[in-house]
Design a protein around this motif. Structure first.
Motif, PDB file in Angstrom:
ATOM      1  N   PRO A 289       0.852  -1.195   0.000  1.00  0.00           N
ATOM      2  CA  PRO A 289       0.000   0.000   0.000  1.00  0.00           C
ATOM      3  C   PRO A 289       0.883   1.239   0.000  1.00  0.00           C
ATOM      4  N   CYS A 290       0.518   2.240  -0.773  1.00  0.00           N
ATOM      5  CA  CYS A 290       1.387   3.424  -0.881  1.00  0.00           C
ATOM      6  C   CYS A 290       0.548   4.641  -1.242  1.00  0.00           C
ATOM      7  N   THR A 291       1.207   5.775  -1.373  1.00  0.00           N
ATOM      8  CA  THR A 291       0.508   7.018  -1.704  1.00  0.00           C
ATOM      9  C   THR A 291       0.019   7.034  -3.148  1.00  0.00           C
ATOM     10  N   GLY A 292       0.567   6.178  -3.997  1.00  0.00           N
ATOM     11  CA  GLY A 292       0.179   6.179  -5.405  1.00  0.00           C
ATOM     12  C   GLY A 292       0.738   7.358  -6.179  1.00  0.00           C
ATOM     13  N   SER A 293       1.825   7.960  -5.694  1.00  0.00           N
ATOM     14  CA  SER A 293       2.379   9.128  -6.386  1.00  0.00           C
ATOM     15  C   SER A 293       2.827   8.802  -7.806  1.00  0.00           C
ATOM     16  N   GLY A 294       3.135   7.544  -8.078  1.00  0.00           N
ATOM     17  CA  GLY A 294       3.537   7.166  -9.428  1.00  0.00           C
ATOM     18  C   GLY A 294       2.382   7.110 -10.403  1.00  0.00           C
ATOM     19  N   THR A 295       1.143   7.189  -9.899  1.00  0.00           N
ATOM     20  CA  THR A 295      -0.037   7.078 -10.768  1.00  0.00           C
ATOM     21  C   THR A 295      -0.755   8.413 -10.940  1.00  0.00           C
ATOM     22  N   TRP A 296      -0.085   9.528 -10.651  1.00  0.00           N
ATOM     23  CA  TRP A 296      -0.741  10.826 -10.717  1.00  0.00           C
ATOM     24  C   TRP A 296      -1.243  11.164 -12.118  1.00  0.00           C
ATOM     25  N   ARG A 297      -0.649  10.592 -13.167  1.00  0.00           N
ATOM     26  CA  ARG A 297      -1.183  10.847 -14.504  1.00  0.00           C
ATOM     27  C   ARG A 297      -2.624  10.354 -14.606  1.00  0.00           C
ATOM     28  N   ARG A 298      -2.907   9.223 -13.959  1.00  0.00           N
ATOM     29  CA  ARG A 298      -4.234   8.612 -14.038  1.00  0.00           C
ATOM     30  C   ARG A 298      -5.164   9.076 -12.920  1.00  0.00           C
ATOM     31  N   ARG A 299      -4.588   9.447 -11.775  1.00  0.00           N
ATOM     32  CA  ARG A 299      -5.394   9.855 -10.618  1.00  0.00           C
ATOM     33  C   ARG A 299      -4.878  11.192 -10.088  1.00  0.00           C
ATOM     34  N   PRO A 300      -4.991  12.248 -10.886  1.00  0.00           N
ATOM     35  CA  PRO A 300      -4.375  13.521 -10.487  1.00  0.00           C
ATOM     36  C   PRO A 300      -5.012  14.151  -9.259  1.00  0.00           C
ATOM     37  N   ASP A 301      -6.276  13.849  -8.974  1.00  0.00           N
ATOM     38  CA  ASP A 301      -6.891  14.436  -7.789  1.00  0.00           C
ATOM     39  C   ASP A 301      -6.235  13.936  -6.509  1.00  0.00           C
ATOM     40  N   ALA A 302      -5.657  12.716  -6.561  1.00  0.00           N
ATOM     41  CA  ALA A 302      -4.991  12.168  -5.376  1.00  0.00           C
ATOM     42  C   ALA A 302      -3.772  13.005  -4.988  1.00  0.00           C
ATOM     43  N   LYS A 303      -3.154  13.639  -5.960  1.00  0.00           N
ATOM     44  CA  LYS A 303      -1.981  14.477  -5.695  1.00  0.00           C
ATOM     45  C   LYS A 303      -2.326  15.624  -4.741  1.00  0.00           C
ATOM     46  N   TRP A 304      -3.502  16.192  -4.923  1.00  0.00           N
ATOM     47  CA  TRP A 304      -3.885  17.354  -4.123  1.00  0.00           C
ATOM     48  C   TRP A 304      -4.504  16.961  -2.788  1.00  0.00           C
TER      49      TRP A 304
ATOM     50  N   LYS B 204       1.517   7.578   7.559  1.00  0.00           N
ATOM     51  CA  LYS B 204       0.679   6.394   7.789  1.00  0.00           C
ATOM     52  C   LYS B 204       1.036   5.282   6.820  1.00  0.00           C
ATOM     53  N   ARG B 205       1.225   5.627   5.555  1.00  0.00           N
ATOM     54  CA  ARG B 205       1.595   4.616   4.558  1.00  0.00           C
ATOM     55  C   ARG B 205       2.947   3.990   4.904  1.00  0.00           C
ATOM     56  N   MET B 206       3.890   4.778   5.376  1.00  0.00           N
ATOM     57  CA  MET B 206       5.196   4.245   5.735  1.00  0.00           C
ATOM     58  C   MET B 206       5.072   3.204   6.843  1.00  0.00           C
ATOM     59  N   GLY B 207       4.244   3.488   7.819  1.00  0.00           N
ATOM     60  CA  GLY B 207       4.019   2.513   8.884  1.00  0.00           C
ATOM     61  C   GLY B 207       3.382   1.242   8.364  1.00  0.00           C
ATOM     62  N   GLU B 208       2.424   1.393   7.453  1.00  0.00           N
ATOM     63  CA  GLU B 208       1.784   0.217   6.855  1.00  0.00           C
ATOM     64  C   GLU B 208       2.790  -0.602   6.050  1.00  0.00           C
ATOM     65  N   GLN B 209       3.676   0.080   5.347  1.00  0.00           N
ATOM     66  CA  GLN B 209       4.680  -0.627   4.543  1.00  0.00           C
ATOM     67  C   GLN B 209       5.643  -1.415   5.420  1.00  0.00           C
ATOM     68  N   ASP B 210       6.074  -0.815   6.510  1.00  0.00           N
ATOM     69  CA  ASP B 210       6.955  -1.540   7.434  1.00  0.00           C
ATOM     70  C   ASP B 210       6.257  -2.784   7.973  1.00  0.00           C
ATOM     71  N   HIS B 211       4.990  -2.635   8.312  1.00  0.00           N
ATOM     72  CA  HIS B 211       4.242  -3.773   8.859  1.00  0.00           C
ATOM     73  C   HIS B 211       4.081  -4.873   7.812  1.00  0.00           C
ATOM     74  N   VAL B 212       3.733  -4.492   6.598  1.00  0.00           N
ATOM     75  CA  VAL B 212       3.532  -5.480   5.536  1.00  0.00           C
ATOM     76  C   VAL B 212       4.836  -6.200   5.214  1.00  0.00           C
ATOM     77  N   LEU B 213       5.933  -5.457   5.150  1.00  0.00           N
ATOM     78  CA  LEU B 213       7.227  -6.092   4.888  1.00  0.00           C
ATOM     79  C   LEU B 213       7.564  -7.112   5.969  1.00  0.00           C
ATOM     80  N   GLU B 214       7.350  -6.721   7.226  1.00  0.00           N
ATOM     81  CA  GLU B 214       7.653  -7.637   8.336  1.00  0.00           C
ATOM     82  C   GLU B 214       6.793  -8.889   8.246  1.00  0.00           C
ATOM     83  N   GLN B 215       5.501  -8.721   7.989  1.00  0.00           N
ATOM     84  CA  GLN B 215       4.594  -9.863   7.914  1.00  0.00           C
ATOM     85  C   GLN B 215       4.932 -10.760   6.723  1.00  0.00           C
TER      86      GLN B 215
END
Length: 432
Positions: free
Chosen positions: A307-322, A331-342
């Motif tokens: 799970p991530c911010t999706g910054s690489g998909t801003w061409r397709r989801r530009p509203d997410a950028k704002w 929050k995403r960083m914490g989720e990523q650490d947890h997912v990697l550990e699991q």
């Protein structure tokens, strides 16, 4: 609808988004339902204008000297190649058209395509707070990299090699303009939308309905290819979602891997069964409440599409950028650490862990790998550049590489690779 009506409609959708803090897809859908007189061509053109403004909102505001949505839509029309005289003639006498910006304002807008007086975030078309993280992530060319994330995207497809070759799919989709993609040996691309056009609805094509191809960005295809699914391996797609990478991994192994798919979100996982059946792919799907203890320490390859911010998909989801905030990034960083550990618990001795995001932010990417390694022994980073050369021998080095320990990790971007923004790292666990 005439151009003036389309501009007014696009401004109305943008006003609605701002007032109700809602996603662009919802606002466009509601506008269409309440304006049923608008034909499909009108709805497509209005959607293009809305998305163009969202992709380049900061630079349009800076150049137009206005935050009024109608002014920004006029700016997007001018940026599309319409001359000032043609725009004036098109809306003159149109009672539905919003007031046209003054001639002086339009002249200043056209003269300030890349004004050095504009703030870096405005040049990059990003919120102010993201300027520093993007510069740290993408280096001295970060503004150009960010601007490439503000362009219209192509439509990428993946030929399902379990059922057809890429050439066979390309021949079937030739009337739609599909061409072999530049990097992925599985990929086909339909160029970005031009003007008021729209991409073809490929989901009604026979090839899609019978599983000959899937819709999948070329960057996602490359991440699956680099992960290296092989016949006979035990593979777990740990954040499988709707199953895009599960399908690609199954096809890469010739359907000869012991394939498992899991996601903690039942709703995200729901489409996977229909997709597997259509593609003719074989995988054991595990739902959130299923017992996965039998897979612990037993997988040759675990793929984590985190799970991530999706910054690489801003061409397709530009509203997410704002909508993105610093708190959401943390929050995403914490989720990523947890997912990697699991996910790491499922990797067998000598096995591999592929970590993938659709983000270009280092905090979500290389920094998460460094954090994982800092607290665990027995893991090392594989040289992803070497894997690229091995698996894509004819492809250019269309990526940004970073060394970690004795290995390397890769970031794909629209500017360098022509794909969405993706991050790829491959770890291996010491044999026990």
């Amino acid at each position: 609808m005439r151009l003036g009506g389309r501009i007014a409609a696009a401004a109305e959708v943008l006003d609605d988004m701002a007032a109700r803090r809602r996603p662009v897809a919802d606002a466009l859908k509601d506008w269409g339902l309440s304006h049923r007189f608008a034909g499909s061509g009108d709805r497509s053109a209005i959607g293009n204008l809305v998305y163009d403004v969202l992709r380049r909102r900061r630079s349009l505001e800076a150049r137009m000297g206005s935050h009024v949505h109608a002014d920004l839509v006029y700016g997007a029309v001018l940026d599309s190649g319409t001359t000032a005289d043609a725009l004036t003639a098109a809306v003159e006498g149109d009672r539905f058209a919003p007031p046209l910006p003054s001639a002086d304002r339009i002249g200043a807008f056209l003269a300030e395509v890349r004004s050095p007086d504009h703030e870096p975030a405005a040049l990059a078309d990003v919120p102010d707070w993201l300027a520093a993280p993007l510069e740290a992530s993408l280096g001295k060319d970060w503004i150009e990299e960010a601007r490439a994330l503000s362009a219209r995207p192509p439509l990428d497809l993946r030929a399902n090699l379990l059922k057809a070759s890429r050439d066979e799919v390309a021949a079937e989709l030739a009337p739609l303009g599909a061409q072999p993609s530049r990097l992925s040996p599985w990929g086909l691309r339909i160029d970005p939308i031009q003007g008021d056009g729209r991409h073809p609805n490929v989901q009604v094509e026979r090839g899609f309905q019978t599983g000959l191809f899937e819709i999948q960005d070329e960057g996602s295809q490359l991440a699956a290819l680099l992960a290296g699914a092989e016949p006979g391996q035990r593979i777990l797609d740990y954040c499988a979602g709707a199953g895009g990478k599960t399908l690609a991994l199954a096809a890469a192994s010739g359907n000869q891997a012991d394939m498992h798919a899991f996601d903690a979100d039942r709703q995200r996982l729901a489409p996977i069964w229909d997709r597997l059946a259509r593609a003719g792919a074989t995988a054991m799907v595990h739902q959130p409440r299923d017992d996965l203890s039998g897979l612990l320490g037993a997988m040759d390859l675990v793929v984590v599409d985190a799970p991530c911010t999706g910054s690489g998909t801003w061409r397709r989801r530009p509203d997410a950028k704002w909508r993105l905030t610093e708190a959401q990034l943390r929050k995403r960083m914490g989720e990523q650490d947890h997912v990697l550990e699991q996910a790491s618990r499922f990797v067998a001795g000598g096995g591999r862990l592929a970590y993938i995001t659709c983000s270009v932010l280092r905090e979500e990417n290389a920094a998460r790998i460094e954090s994982f390694l800092a607290t665990r022994s027995g893991w090392r980073v594989v040289d992803a550049e070497a894997i690229w050369s091995e698996r894509l021998p004819e492809a250019s080095r269309a990526y940004r590489a970073e060394r970690i320990q004795s290995g390397s990790v890769l970031t794909l971007t629209p500017r360098l690779s022509g794909t969405d923004g993706f991050f790829f790292a491959l770890l291996t666990r010491d044999a026990t």
